[in-house]
Design a protein around this motif. Structure first.
Motif, mmCIF file in Angstrom:
data_model
loop_
_atom_site.group_PDB
_atom_site.id
_atom_site.type_symbol
_atom_site.label_atom_id
_atom_site.label_comp_id
_atom_site.label_asym_id
_atom_site.label_seq_id
_atom_site.Cartn_x
_atom_site.Cartn_y
_atom_site.Cartn_z
ATOM 1 N N TRP A 83 0.852 -1.199 0.000
ATOM 2 C CA TRP A 83 0.000 0.000 0.000
ATOM 3 C C TRP A 83 0.879 1.237 0.000
ATOM 4 O O TRP A 83 0.648 2.183 -0.732
ATOM 5 C CB TRP A 83 -0.882 0.057 1.237
ATOM 6 C CG TRP A 83 -1.949 -0.961 1.368
ATOM 7 C CD1 TRP A 83 -2.469 -1.768 0.380
ATOM 8 C CD2 TRP A 83 -2.648 -1.306 2.564
ATOM 9 N NE1 TRP A 83 -3.446 -2.574 0.904
ATOM 10 C CE2 TRP A 83 -3.580 -2.323 2.238
ATOM 11 C CE3 TRP A 83 -2.581 -0.858 3.878
ATOM 12 C CZ2 TRP A 83 -4.430 -2.873 3.188
ATOM 13 C CZ3 TRP A 83 -3.420 -1.414 4.821
ATOM 14 C CH2 TRP A 83 -4.340 -2.408 4.477
ATOM 15 N N GLU A 84 1.896 1.210 0.863
ATOM 16 C CA GLU A 84 2.744 2.384 1.040
ATOM 17 C C GLU A 84 3.617 2.671 -0.179
ATOM 18 O O GLU A 84 3.955 3.827 -0.443
ATOM 19 C CB GLU A 84 3.608 2.232 2.291
ATOM 20 C CG GLU A 84 2.795 2.287 3.573
ATOM 21 C CD GLU A 84 3.635 2.224 4.833
ATOM 22 O OE1 GLU A 84 4.875 2.093 4.739
ATOM 23 O OE2 GLU A 84 3.039 2.318 5.926
ATOM 24 N N THR A 85 3.982 1.648 -0.918
ATOM 25 C CA THR A 85 4.811 1.847 -2.110
ATOM 26 C C THR A 85 3.983 2.011 -3.375
ATOM 27 O O THR A 85 4.528 2.312 -4.436
ATOM 28 C CB THR A 85 5.785 0.673 -2.307
ATOM 29 O OG1 THR A 85 5.028 -0.531 -2.464
ATOM 30 C CG2 THR A 85 6.757 0.555 -1.143
ATOM 31 N N GLY A 86 2.666 1.795 -3.261
ATOM 32 C CA GLY A 86 1.800 1.935 -4.421
ATOM 33 C C GLY A 86 1.736 0.709 -5.304
ATOM 34 O O GLY A 86 1.127 0.731 -6.370
ATOM 35 N N ARG A 87 2.350 -0.385 -4.877
ATOM 36 C CA ARG A 87 2.297 -1.614 -5.686
ATOM 37 C C ARG A 87 0.960 -2.325 -5.549
ATOM 38 O O ARG A 87 0.611 -3.150 -6.386
ATOM 39 C CB ARG A 87 3.435 -2.550 -5.288
ATOM 40 C CG ARG A 87 4.799 -2.050 -5.728
ATOM 41 C CD ARG A 87 5.881 -3.101 -5.528
ATOM 42 N NE ARG A 87 5.843 -3.716 -4.226
ATOM 43 C CZ ARG A 87 6.725 -3.497 -3.255
ATOM 44 N NH1 ARG A 87 7.729 -2.670 -3.440
ATOM 45 N NH2 ARG A 87 6.616 -4.113 -2.094
ATOM 46 N N LEU A 88 0.215 -2.015 -4.481
ATOM 47 C CA LEU A 88 -1.089 -2.621 -4.252
ATOM 48 C C LEU A 88 -2.056 -1.514 -3.875
ATOM 49 O O LEU A 88 -1.780 -0.729 -2.967
ATOM 50 C CB LEU A 88 -1.004 -3.653 -3.118
ATOM 51 C CG LEU A 88 -2.293 -4.364 -2.717
ATOM 52 C CD1 LEU A 88 -2.783 -5.261 -3.866
ATOM 53 C CD2 LEU A 88 -2.055 -5.207 -1.470
ATOM 54 N N TRP A 89 -3.156 -1.429 -4.599
ATOM 55 C CA TRP A 89 -4.167 -0.398 -4.315
ATOM 56 C C TRP A 89 -4.972 -0.836 -3.109
ATOM 57 O O TRP A 89 -5.457 -1.959 -3.052
ATOM 58 C CB TRP A 89 -5.061 -0.190 -5.532
ATOM 59 C CG TRP A 89 -5.930 1.010 -5.375
ATOM 60 C CD1 TRP A 89 -7.273 1.017 -5.167
ATOM 61 C CD2 TRP A 89 -5.529 2.371 -5.416
ATOM 62 N NE1 TRP A 89 -7.732 2.310 -5.070
ATOM 63 C CE2 TRP A 89 -6.679 3.160 -5.211
ATOM 64 C CE3 TRP A 89 -4.307 3.010 -5.574
ATOM 65 C CZ2 TRP A 89 -6.646 4.547 -5.175
ATOM 66 C CZ3 TRP A 89 -4.266 4.384 -5.549
ATOM 67 C CH2 TRP A 89 -5.426 5.137 -5.357
#
Length: 83
Positions: A33-39
């Motif tokens: 979530w924090e890296t934007g790899r998973l919405w």
């Protein structure tokens, strides 16, 4: 969105593992979530709001970012499908 989640977590003095446990997800999910790899699903975002004690203003800003992100994702899918 990821930066906002990370900032909320850190402001609450929580590790990724602690936030993950409180949200009933894996630490890897919080990391993604924090890296934007998973919405993040909106239901989990609501949990993050509550768990980290975000203010109403912060919640409104995060919700607006989430909506914008979802609209962009929908636009991308429509484009890929030629709709």
């Amino acid at each position: 969105m990821g930066d906002l989640i990370r900032a909320a977590r850190k402001a609450a003095g929580m590790t990724q593992a602690q936030l993950a446990a409180a949200c009933s997800v894996s630490q890897g999910a919080v990391s993604q979530w924090e890296t934007g790899r998973l919405w993040i699903y909106y239901g989990y975002l609501l949990r993050v709001f509550k768990i980290t004690g975000m203010t109403a203003k912060e919640e409104a800003e995060a919700s607006a970012l989430w909506i914008e992100g979802m609209q962009a994702r929908c636009d991308t899918v429509r484009s890929e499908l030629g709709v």
